[in-house]
Write a protein that holds these residues in place. Structure first.
Motif, PDB file in Angstrom:
ATOM      1  N   UNK A  88       0.720  -1.229   0.193  1.00 20.48           N
ATOM      2  CA  UNK A  88      -0.138   0.018   0.186  1.00 20.48           C
ATOM      3  C   UNK A  88       0.995   1.252  -0.045  1.00 20.48           C
ATOM      4  N   UNK A  89       0.355   2.275  -0.460  1.00 19.58           N
ATOM      5  CA  UNK A  89       1.017   3.803  -0.300  1.00 19.58           C
ATOM      6  C   UNK A  89       0.145   4.815   0.273  1.00 19.58           C
ATOM      7  N   UNK A  90       0.695   5.766   1.122  1.00 14.91           N
ATOM      8  CA  UNK A  90      -0.330   6.420   1.918  1.00 14.91           C
ATOM      9  C   UNK A  90      -0.028   7.937   1.684  1.00 14.91           C
ATOM     10  N   UNK A  91      -0.919   8.846   1.628  1.00 14.07           N
ATOM     11  CA  UNK A  91      -0.664  10.219   1.316  1.00 14.07           C
ATOM     12  C   UNK A  91      -1.322  10.869   2.611  1.00 14.07           C
ATOM     13  N   UNK A  92      -0.827  11.581   3.602  1.00 14.50           N
ATOM     14  CA  UNK A  92      -1.035  12.389   4.582  1.00 14.50           C
ATOM     15  C   UNK A  92      -1.328  13.664   4.543  1.00 14.50           C
ATOM     16  N   UNK A  93      -2.258  13.969   5.370  1.00 17.52           N
ATOM     17  CA  UNK A  93      -2.653  15.327   5.634  1.00 17.52           C
ATOM     18  C   UNK A  93      -1.422  16.557   5.536  1.00 17.52           C
ATOM     19  N   UNK A  94      -0.304  16.016   6.332  1.00 14.49           N
ATOM     20  CA  UNK A  94       0.821  17.270   6.791  1.00 14.49           C
ATOM     21  C   UNK A  94       1.826  16.946   5.653  1.00 14.49           C
ATOM     22  N   UNK A  95       1.616  16.164   4.411  1.00 16.84           N
ATOM     23  CA  UNK A  95       2.560  15.945   3.407  1.00 16.84           C
ATOM     24  C   UNK A  95       3.760  15.121   3.730  1.00 16.84           C
ATOM     25  N   UNK A  96       4.330  15.139   4.848  1.00 14.91           N
ATOM     26  CA  UNK A  96       5.165  14.540   5.540  1.00 14.91           C
ATOM     27  C   UNK A  96       6.401  14.342   4.450  1.00 14.91           C
ATOM     28  N   UNK A  97       6.867  15.094   3.756  1.00 15.39           N
ATOM     29  CA  UNK A  97       7.966  15.285   2.825  1.00 15.39           C
ATOM     30  C   UNK A  97       9.327  15.301   3.638  1.00 15.39           C
ATOM     31  N   UNK A  98      10.406  14.911   3.187  1.00 11.55           N
ATOM     32  CA  UNK A  98      11.667  15.075   3.650  1.00 11.55           C
ATOM     33  C   UNK A  98      12.416  16.483   3.403  1.00 11.55           C
TER      34      UNK A  98
END
Length: 371
Positions: A88-98
């Motif tokens: 699975x992959x997931x996209x979060x509300x807070x983007x969560x980018x490095x």
């Protein structure tokens, strides 16, 4: 892209807190079809994000079973597959980018965990394809701090789709964007899912997002599944008052009262409001021998009528001009009634007609009365 069917059987989730046991999800049964854009909708605290975490493999169920295609991926006893095993992959509300990585490296990161590891050329090609699909291929050398909110969200989506997952999970990914950008991203997201064909489960508390994005919607409240259906089905035939009020903006008008037969006509007495019910509706209610009902009607289904053709008359409290139409609010003991009308009304009151084909009737327990 893969297209996976998800089957949820009698799924439950409880947490133990210092206040005792809390049942967050209660016996959820769902089937999500391969390639479907499926939306979980409900107010804060209804359990939709917990259900998403169970699908992602971030939580273990307290009861029930979860299948991806024919494969059991989780139950309450001996089976639990982690997120990577479920693909699975997931996209979060807070983007969560490095923040220290470029856009290219952020999108490429999931590929670096694959076994066997793709070659640098393959990684570069797949990142370029995902970025081009999302129209951010010109931003690959930038850092997240150099991007707008909408661009960051596209990077997060690119990272989610780059490795061709079986299922894509999205947890309110547009809620941090402003209204204009949210509308634009909503359209792009729907177009992207259509092109990819990946099974997508999207969590939101915004009914407009749910109505515009989802092939089907599951509405939840207090950990219980209220209704599952297409946006049209849920809007036109809500199964209870909760669903009726939750879907639609402005919300459905509700008036509760007792039924009175007078001179061959049936009326609903709702405090000081007396509503003459259409003949077909009256016949249905008489056949069921009901005494107390709640009448629901959408704001666009209340029509301005001449005085001699009216079903009810309501005082005008507030008029809002929203461009192509006017919203007229009438405040009374039961709350408010909202009417949509293309023309600005004059005077202190409105004579209104009811369309019998678009009335919703609910019993004393709040459930829809079958026609």
């Amino acid at each position: 892209m893969n297209a996976t069917k998800i089957t949820i059987k009698n799924l439950a989730k409880s947490f133990v807190t210092f206040r005792g046991k809390v049942d967050v999800l209660k016996n959820i049964d769902l089937e999500i079809e391969p390639g479907e854009f499926f939306v979980l909708l409900g107010p804060s605290g209804c359990g939709k994000s917990t259900l998403l975490n169970l699908l992602a493999g971030l939580e273990k169920p307290s009861g029930g079973e979860l299948y991806f295609d024919q494969n059991l991926v989780a139950n309450a006893t001996d089976k639990f597959s982690g997120p990577f095993e479920r693909d699975i992959s997931m996209v979060f509300q807070s983007y969560a980018l490095y923040p220290h990585m470029t856009v290219e490296n952020n999108i490429a990161f999931p590929l670096t965990n694959l076994s066997p590891l793709p070659t640098p050329e393959v990684i570069k090609t797949r990142v370029k394809e995902a970025a081009t699909l999302l129209q951010i291929d010109h931003l690959l050398d930038r850092k997240p701090s150099e991007l707008s909110g909408g661009q960051r969200q596209r990077v997060a989506i690119g990272r989610a789709i780059v490795r061709n997952p079986k299922v894509c999970l999205m947890d309110e990914p547009l809620s941090n964007l402003d209204a204009k950008l949210r509308n634009e991203m909503r359209a792009h997201l729907k177009d992207l899912q259509k092109k990819l064909g990946v099974t997508t489960i999207y969590v939101t508390h915004d009914q407009l997002e749910a109505m515009t994005l989802g092939h089907r919607i599951a509405i939840m409240n207090n950990g219980v599944l209220q209704q599952v259906g297409t946006p049209v089905e849920i809007y036109r035939a809500p199964v209870n008052q909760f669903v009726a009020r939750f879907i639609g903006s402005p919300t459905m008008n509700m008036l509760s009262g007792s039924l009175l037969e007078e001179n061959g006509s049936l009326y609903l007495l709702a405090d000081s409001i007396k509503i003459k019910l259409p003949a077909s509706t009256a016949a249905s209610l008489k056949a069921k021998n009901l005494k107390q009902v709640t009448l629901g009607v959408r704001p666009e289904r209340l029509y301005v009528k001449p005085q001699n053709e009216q079903n009810l008359e309501l005082p005008i409290s507030v008029i809002e001009n929203i461009g192509p139409e006017f919203l007229v609010y009438s405040f009374h003991k039961q709350g408010q009634t909202v009417i949509r009308t293309p023309d600005e009304p004059t005077g202190d009151s409105l004579s209104l007609g009811l369309d019998p084909e678009h009335l919703h009737l609910f019993d004393e327990q709040g459930y829809r009365i079958a026609e």
